[in-house]
Design a protein around this motif. Sequence first.
Motif: not given
Length: 181
Positions: A167-178
């Motif tokens: 979940g932390i990795r997924l959230y990081k990817r989302i934050r990197d995009k937005n």
Amino acid sequence: MMYPYIKSLHLIFVVTWFAGLFYIPRLFIYHIEAWQKPSPEKEILSEQLKLMTKRLWNIITWPSAILCTLFAIWLLILQPIWLQEAWMQVKLGFVVLLFGYHLKCHQIFKQLQRDEVKYTSRFMRIWNEVATLVLFAVVFLVILKNAFNWIYGVVGIFVLAILLMLGIRLYKRIRDKNPNA
């Protein structure tokens, strides 16, 4: 006759202690990320976050930890037989880990109060989940009260830890995009 009142107070302070332990690393994350901002935003945010963490730590988290512990000791005085139970011994092991986590948070708190940023926000996001894992372990131990079943709980904790990391990795990817996500 007093037992239910002592137990209720113990549980109330468990909840408030965990509230502090859940929120303090989140404030650490914000504080660390504030240091990456340009001046004067960095200084303004840093001072506000220092005040917020100081109040949370000294007014809620530490007093809750102390009161939770005092009521727990009182419960064990009323029911000393529990100390012979395997589930209680394992639970107390997790409580020792929780105090280690609390003391490490205190060290990080002190560093950030002195403007010493030694950890990344990513590390803090992972660190933030330690209290969650301990909470799951303790709740299952207390509810199941079975030393054998706690093994399944530990396996469940590892599964939960893996899911939290994903979940932390997924959230990081989302934050990197937005960045505003």
